[in-house]
Design a protein around this motif. Sequence first.
Motif, PDB file in Angstrom:
ATOM      1  N   TYR A 243      -7.893  -2.387 -11.096  1.00 44.97           N
ATOM      2  CA  TYR A 243      -8.429  -1.111 -11.582  1.00 44.97           C
ATOM      3  C   TYR A 243      -7.265  -0.155 -11.763  1.00 44.97           C
ATOM      4  CZ  TYR A 243     -12.829  -3.045  -9.994  1.00 44.97           C
ATOM      5  OH  TYR A 243     -13.921  -3.870  -9.812  1.00 44.97           O
ATOM      6  N   HIS A 244      -7.246   0.533 -12.891  1.00 43.71           N
ATOM      7  CA  HIS A 244      -6.179   1.494 -13.180  1.00 43.71           C
ATOM      8  C   HIS A 244      -6.805   2.807 -13.621  1.00 43.71           C
ATOM      9  CE1 HIS A 244      -2.477   3.257 -14.561  1.00 43.71           C
ATOM     10  NE2 HIS A 244      -1.799   2.160 -14.250  1.00 43.71           N
ATOM     11  N   SER A 245      -6.217   3.896 -13.181  1.00 39.39           N
ATOM     12  CA  SER A 245      -6.701   5.221 -13.590  1.00 39.39           C
ATOM     13  C   SER A 245      -6.362   5.494 -15.039  1.00 39.39           C
ATOM     14  CB  SER A 245      -6.049   6.310 -12.733  1.00 39.39           C
ATOM     15  OG  SER A 245      -6.494   6.210 -11.410  1.00 39.39           O
ATOM     16  N   ILE A 246      -7.209   6.309 -15.646  1.00 36.95           N
ATOM     17  CA  ILE A 246      -6.975   6.862 -16.978  1.00 36.95           C
ATOM     18  C   ILE A 246      -7.227   8.360 -16.844  1.00 36.95           C
ATOM     19  CG2 ILE A 246      -9.295   6.570 -17.907  1.00 36.95           C
ATOM     20  CD1 ILE A 246      -6.234   5.580 -19.845  1.00 36.95           C
ATOM     21  N   GLY A 247      -6.425   9.162 -17.510  1.00 35.52           N
ATOM     22  CA  GLY A 247      -6.550  10.612 -17.351  1.00 35.52           C
ATOM     23  C   GLY A 247      -5.638  11.112 -16.248  1.00 35.52           C
ATOM     24  N   LYS A 248      -5.937  12.297 -15.763  1.00 33.42           N
ATOM     25  CA  LYS A 248      -5.073  12.997 -14.804  1.00 33.42           C
ATOM     26  C   LYS A 248      -5.345  12.549 -13.360  1.00 33.42           C
ATOM     27  CE  LYS A 248      -3.685  17.691 -13.568  1.00 33.42           C
ATOM     28  NZ  LYS A 248      -3.918  19.114 -13.851  1.00 33.42           N
ATOM     29  N   VAL A 249      -4.239  12.217 -12.655  1.00 33.92           N
ATOM     30  CA  VAL A 249      -4.305  11.815 -11.246  1.00 33.92           C
ATOM     31  C   VAL A 249      -3.268  12.651 -10.490  1.00 33.92           C
ATOM     32  CG1 VAL A 249      -4.109   9.917  -9.602  1.00 33.92           C
ATOM     33  CG2 VAL A 249      -4.978   9.476 -11.912  1.00 33.92           C
ATOM     34  N   GLY A 250      -3.724  13.367  -9.472  1.00 28.37           N
ATOM     35  CA  GLY A 250      -2.847  14.256  -8.720  1.00 28.37           C
ATOM     36  C   GLY A 250      -1.960  13.533  -7.722  1.00 28.37           C
ATOM     37  N   VAL A 251      -0.920  14.230  -7.295  1.00 27.25           N
ATOM     38  CA  VAL A 251      -0.018  13.719  -6.269  1.00 27.25           C
ATOM     39  C   VAL A 251      -0.824  13.335  -5.031  1.00 27.25           C
ATOM     40  CG1 VAL A 251       1.773  14.462  -4.638  1.00 27.25           C
ATOM     41  CG2 VAL A 251       2.035  14.938  -7.070  1.00 27.25           C
ATOM     42  N   GLY A 252      -0.526  12.162  -4.482  1.00 29.53           N
ATOM     43  CA  GLY A 252      -1.216  11.677  -3.286  1.00 29.53           C
ATOM     44  C   GLY A 252      -2.467  10.882  -3.585  1.00 29.53           C
ATOM     45  N   GLU A 253      -2.890  10.856  -4.838  1.00 26.18           N
ATOM     46  CA  GLU A 253      -4.104  10.117  -5.197  1.00 26.18           C
ATOM     47  C   GLU A 253      -3.751   8.715  -5.694  1.00 26.18           C
ATOM     48  OE1 GLU A 253      -7.319  13.469  -6.461  1.00 26.18           O
ATOM     49  OE2 GLU A 253      -5.791  13.021  -7.982  1.00 26.18           O
ATOM     50  N   ILE A 254      -4.733   7.815  -5.611  1.00 33.13           N
ATOM     51  CA  ILE A 254      -4.543   6.413  -5.992  1.00 33.13           C
ATOM     52  C   ILE A 254      -4.780   6.248  -7.489  1.00 33.13           C
ATOM     53  CG2 ILE A 254      -5.336   4.025  -5.626  1.00 33.13           C
ATOM     54  CD1 ILE A 254      -3.901   5.323  -3.189  1.00 33.13           C
ATOM     55  N   CYS A 255      -3.817   5.560  -8.144  1.00 29.81           N
ATOM     56  CA  CYS A 255      -3.906   5.336  -9.594  1.00 29.81           C
ATOM     57  C   CYS A 255      -3.998   3.852  -9.955  1.00 29.81           C
ATOM     58  CB  CYS A 255      -2.707   5.959 -10.301  1.00 29.81           C
ATOM     59  SG  CYS A 255      -1.114   5.378  -9.676  1.00 29.81           S
ATOM     60  N   LEU A 256      -3.684   2.960  -9.024  1.00 35.69           N
ATOM     61  CA  LEU A 256      -3.757   1.525  -9.271  1.00 35.69           C
ATOM     62  C   LEU A 256      -4.289   0.837  -8.027  1.00 35.69           C
ATOM     63  CD1 LEU A 256      -3.146  -1.046 -10.968  1.00 35.69           C
ATOM     64  CD2 LEU A 256      -0.810  -0.961 -10.049  1.00 35.69           C
ATOM     65  N   PHE A 257      -5.295  -0.016  -8.224  1.00 38.28           N
ATOM     66  CA  PHE A 257      -5.915  -0.774  -7.137  1.00 38.28           C
ATOM     67  C   PHE A 257      -5.981  -2.226  -7.580  1.00 38.28           C
ATOM     68  CE2 PHE A 257     -10.401  -1.747  -5.297  1.00 38.28           C
ATOM     69  CZ  PHE A 257      -9.878  -2.425  -4.212  1.00 38.28           C
ATOM     70  N   VAL A 258      -5.229  -3.073  -6.886  1.00 42.02           N
ATOM     71  CA  VAL A 258      -5.245  -4.511  -7.144  1.00 42.02           C
ATOM     72  C   VAL A 258      -5.741  -5.178  -5.869  1.00 42.02           C
ATOM     73  CG1 VAL A 258      -3.893  -6.545  -7.779  1.00 42.02           C
ATOM     74  CG2 VAL A 258      -3.287  -4.308  -8.717  1.00 42.02           C
ATOM     75  N   PHE A 259      -6.726  -6.062  -6.011  1.00 43.63           N
ATOM     76  CA  PHE A 259      -7.398  -6.681  -4.873  1.00 43.63           C
ATOM     77  C   PHE A 259      -7.519  -8.179  -5.141  1.00 43.63           C
ATOM     78  CE2 PHE A 259     -11.885  -6.989  -2.799  1.00 43.63           C
ATOM     79  CZ  PHE A 259     -11.349  -7.409  -1.592  1.00 43.63           C
ATOM     80  N   VAL A 260      -6.961  -8.996  -4.260  1.00 39.86           N
ATOM     81  CA  VAL A 260      -7.068 -10.449  -4.407  1.00 39.86           C
ATOM     82  C   VAL A 260      -7.623 -11.063  -3.128  1.00 39.86           C
ATOM     83  CG1 VAL A 260      -5.216 -10.639  -6.124  1.00 39.86           C
ATOM     84  CG2 VAL A 260      -4.678 -10.907  -3.697  1.00 39.86           C
ATOM     85  N   SER A 261      -8.326 -12.183  -3.306  1.00 34.69           N
ATOM     86  CA  SER A 261      -8.912 -12.920  -2.190  1.00 34.69           C
ATOM     87  C   SER A 261      -8.658 -14.406  -2.400  1.00 34.69           C
ATOM     88  CB  SER A 261     -10.422 -12.685  -2.118  1.00 34.69           C
ATOM     89  OG  SER A 261     -10.714 -11.314  -2.061  1.00 34.69           O
ATOM     90  N   ALA A 262      -8.487 -15.116  -1.283  1.00 36.50           N
ATOM     91  CA  ALA A 262      -8.226 -16.555  -1.348  1.00 36.50           C
ATOM     92  C   ALA A 262      -8.656 -17.200  -0.032  1.00 36.50           C
ATOM     93  CB  ALA A 262      -6.740 -16.809  -1.595  1.00 36.50           C
ATOM     94  N   PRO A 263      -8.740 -18.531  -0.024  1.00 34.27           N
ATOM     95  CA  PRO A 263      -9.076 -19.205   1.230  1.00 34.27           C
ATOM     96  C   PRO A 263      -8.007 -19.023   2.318  1.00 34.27           C
ATOM     97  CG  PRO A 263      -9.479 -20.659  -0.635  1.00 34.27           C
ATOM     98  CD  PRO A 263      -8.750 -19.457  -1.162  1.00 34.27           C
ATOM     99  N   HIS A 264      -6.722 -18.867   1.912  1.00 34.49           N
ATOM    100  CA  HIS A 264      -5.623 -18.799   2.886  1.00 34.49           C
ATOM    101  C   HIS A 264      -4.708 -17.607   2.612  1.00 34.49           C
ATOM    102  CE1 HIS A 264      -6.935 -22.708   4.249  1.00 34.49           C
ATOM    103  NE2 HIS A 264      -6.957 -23.099   2.980  1.00 34.49           N
ATOM    104  N   ARG A 265      -4.059 -17.109   3.650  1.00 31.29           N
ATOM    105  CA  ARG A 265      -3.304 -15.864   3.588  1.00 31.29           C
ATOM    106  C   ARG A 265      -2.039 -15.883   2.741  1.00 31.29           C
ATOM    107  NH1 ARG A 265       0.589 -17.311   6.979  1.00 31.29           N
ATOM    108  NH2 ARG A 265       0.035 -18.361   8.878  1.00 31.29           N
ATOM    109  N   LYS A 266      -1.260 -16.930   2.775  1.00 27.45           N
ATOM    110  CA  LYS A 266       0.022 -16.945   2.070  1.00 27.45           C
ATOM    111  C   LYS A 266      -0.167 -16.672   0.571  1.00 27.45           C
ATOM    112  CE  LYS A 266       4.258 -19.504   1.448  1.00 27.45           C
ATOM    113  NZ  LYS A 266       5.029 -20.697   1.680  1.00 27.45           N
ATOM    114  N   VAL A 267      -1.196 -17.230   0.004  1.00 27.37           N
ATOM    115  CA  VAL A 267      -1.474 -17.093  -1.424  1.00 27.37           C
ATOM    116  C   VAL A 267      -1.688 -15.629  -1.822  1.00 27.37           C
ATOM    117  CG1 VAL A 267      -3.171 -17.666  -3.212  1.00 27.37           C
ATOM    118  CG2 VAL A 267      -2.416 -19.404  -1.600  1.00 27.37           C
ATOM    119  N   VAL A 268      -2.387 -14.867  -0.998  1.00 29.54           N
ATOM    120  CA  VAL A 268      -2.702 -13.490  -1.394  1.00 29.54           C
ATOM    121  C   VAL A 268      -1.452 -12.616  -1.469  1.00 29.54           C
ATOM    122  CG1 VAL A 268      -5.111 -13.580  -0.627  1.00 29.54           C
ATOM    123  CG2 VAL A 268      -3.368 -12.686   0.934  1.00 29.54           C
TER     124      VAL A 268
END
Length: 142
Positions: free
Chosen positions: A83-108
């Motif tokens: 997920y990526h922001s579009i438009g105005k994002v203030g200082v301290g706010e989140i503009c990019l959210f990447v989330f991955v899931s897998a059966p095992h930890r090393k892969v993520v």
Amino acid sequence: MKNVFKKGAISSEFIGESIKKHQSKTSIGAHNIFLGQVRADTIDGKMVSAIEYSTYEEMANQKFHDIREAAFEKFELTCSHIYHSIGKVGVGEICLFVFVSAPHRKVVFEAIEFIVEQIKKEAPVFGKELFEDNTHVWKVNK
């Protein structure tokens, strides 16, 4: 194809709900997230107060889709969301959210780094850094 763009900052509630939805997927053994946050950089003596993101959404969504698919080909992932922001994002706010899931930890860990680096290199999203004095400059990805 999914629209990855969220108007304005990505809220902590949205991030929390995204994580919560994956708790019922019992084949998942690990999650990893990357959160990009707008920094209060000083450039030429001026303080950044926000970034205004713009893009041609159809082209950008295709590129994000391609990056996500490349991650599935390269890594044994159960889920991947960007997920990526579009438009105005203030200082301290989140503009990019990447989330991955897998059966095992090393892969993520490997997958999240791959995805974020590909986004920085290839995604046609442009940021205009807005300064406290109402001037601006186009952001250069590092």
